[in-house]
Design a protein around this motif. Structure first.
Motif, PDB file in Angstrom:
ATOM      1  N   PHE A 118     107.042  43.926  22.443  1.00 17.73           N
ATOM      2  CA  PHE A 118     105.896  43.716  21.559  1.00 17.73           C
ATOM      3  C   PHE A 118     105.599  44.933  20.702  1.00 17.73           C
ATOM      4  O   PHE A 118     104.456  45.219  20.370  1.00 17.73           O
ATOM      5  N   ASN A 177     106.908  46.684  17.022  1.00 12.93           N
ATOM      6  CA  ASN A 177     107.739  46.658  15.818  1.00 12.93           C
ATOM      7  C   ASN A 177     107.972  48.100  15.384  1.00 12.93           C
ATOM      8  O   ASN A 177     107.031  48.886  15.316  1.00 12.93           O
ATOM      9  N   TYR A 226     109.885  50.364  12.328  1.00 12.20           N
ATOM     10  CA  TYR A 226     110.497  50.278  11.003  1.00 12.20           C
ATOM     11  C   TYR A 226     110.998  51.662  10.586  1.00 12.20           C
ATOM     12  O   TYR A 226     110.329  52.672  10.821  1.00 12.20           O
ATOM     13  N   THR A 236     107.607  53.804  11.091  1.00 10.88           N
ATOM     14  CA  THR A 236     106.290  53.214  11.356  1.00 10.88           C
ATOM     15  C   THR A 236     106.360  52.425  12.649  1.00 10.88           C
ATOM     16  O   THR A 236     107.301  51.656  12.874  1.00 10.88           O
ATOM     17  N   LEU A 267     104.270  49.642  14.868  1.00 12.14           N
ATOM     18  CA  LEU A 267     103.157  48.681  14.825  1.00 12.14           C
ATOM     19  C   LEU A 267     103.302  47.710  15.990  1.00 12.14           C
ATOM     20  O   LEU A 267     104.351  47.066  16.130  1.00 12.14           O
ATOM     21  N   PRO A 268     102.272  47.585  16.817  1.00 10.99           N
ATOM     22  CA  PRO A 268     102.347  46.580  17.877  1.00 10.99           C
ATOM     23  C   PRO A 268     102.504  45.189  17.265  1.00 10.99           C
ATOM     24  O   PRO A 268     101.888  44.887  16.228  1.00 10.99           O
ATOM     25  N   ALA A 269     103.334  44.354  17.883  1.00  5.91           N
ATOM     26  CA  ALA A 269     103.491  42.978  17.410  1.00  5.91           C
ATOM     27  C   ALA A 269     102.159  42.254  17.524  1.00  5.91           C
ATOM     28  O   ALA A 269     101.356  42.542  18.420  1.00  5.91           O
TER      29      ALA A 269
END
Lengths: 132, 93
Positions: free
Chosen positions: B56, B58, B60, B83, B85-87
């Motif tokens: 969970f 992401n 990038y 970057t 980012l939590p899903a």
């Protein structure tokens, strides 16, 4: 309290109806005190009537844009197509941010329901939705 | 090589509030290992026990999701922006 215009509410509902039979979803941009300024529709990359996941590309671009424009990603909406519009145990377990507003669009009944919740440390509390 | 990692709001308590962190590493795996060495509290939210990426999360590199670049083996160059980012996901049950 979640505050939004009827147009923004309708945009969330339309996204969810278009996604049928799958769950629909998207992000909410606005302020930390619960005023929604924009609805960002996403494809449900889980492509399922039982689970949803925001498209990771939509997530990245929305967070970047929020930083650039000085607004916040302040919540997420998704639909429940065959169950009550309140956070499920999965929604609670996967809630990414305790400061967010979690909007559920209920499409099971004839009348569409839009309800909003806070999820903090696994505890769900419903908040009022004011259409401005 | 040093890349910059952008830390999401929900993970900032684990980085002492830092938003941008400069981290050494030539792959995503190196960068995340280095980040978790500096900030051990963040590890459980980034990596599984076997060192693979948390389901969970992401990650990038610039505009690209590392799942399509080789996961933890994705190459990182100087001045790349990474970057985290939590899903955002859930389900009806």
């Amino acid at each position: 309290m979640l505050q939004l215009t009827a147009d923004l509410r309708d945009a969330m509902v339309a996204t969810c109806v278009r996604a049928l039979p799958e769950e629909g979803c998207g992000l909410l941009l606005g302020s930390s005190d619960g005023v929604v300024m924009e609805v960002v529709a996403s494809v449900n990359v889980a492509h399922s009537a039982r689970v949803y996941e925001i498209d990771p590309r939509v997530l990245l671009h929305t967070f970047r844009r929020a930083d650039d424009e000085g607004v916040m990603v302040m919540g997420v909406f998704h639909s429940h197509t065959h169950s009550e519009p309140r956070p499920s145990p999965t929604d609670v377990a996967q809630a990414p941010d305790p400061s967010w507003h979690y909007v559920l669009v209920g499409l099971r009944e004839e009348t569409t329901q839009v309800r909003s919740f806070r999820i903090e440390n696994g505890v769900v509390s419903e908040e009022s939705v004011e259409i401005r | 090589m040093a890349a910059v990692v952008r830390i999401p709001t929900v993970l900032r308590p684990a980085t002492g509030g830092a938003t941008l962190v400069s981290v050494e590493g030539s792959t995503i795996g190196d960068v995340l290992e280095s980040l978790t060495t500096t900030y051990p509290a963040i590890r459980g939210q980034l990596l599984n026990e076997d060192g693979t990426l948390h389901r969970f999360l992401n990650v990038y590199v610039n505009d690209d999701d590392v799942r399509y670049l080789g996961g933890v083996d994705a190459p990182v160059a100087d001045d790349d922006e990474i970057t985290l980012l939590p899903a955002v996901a859930g389900g009806a049950h």
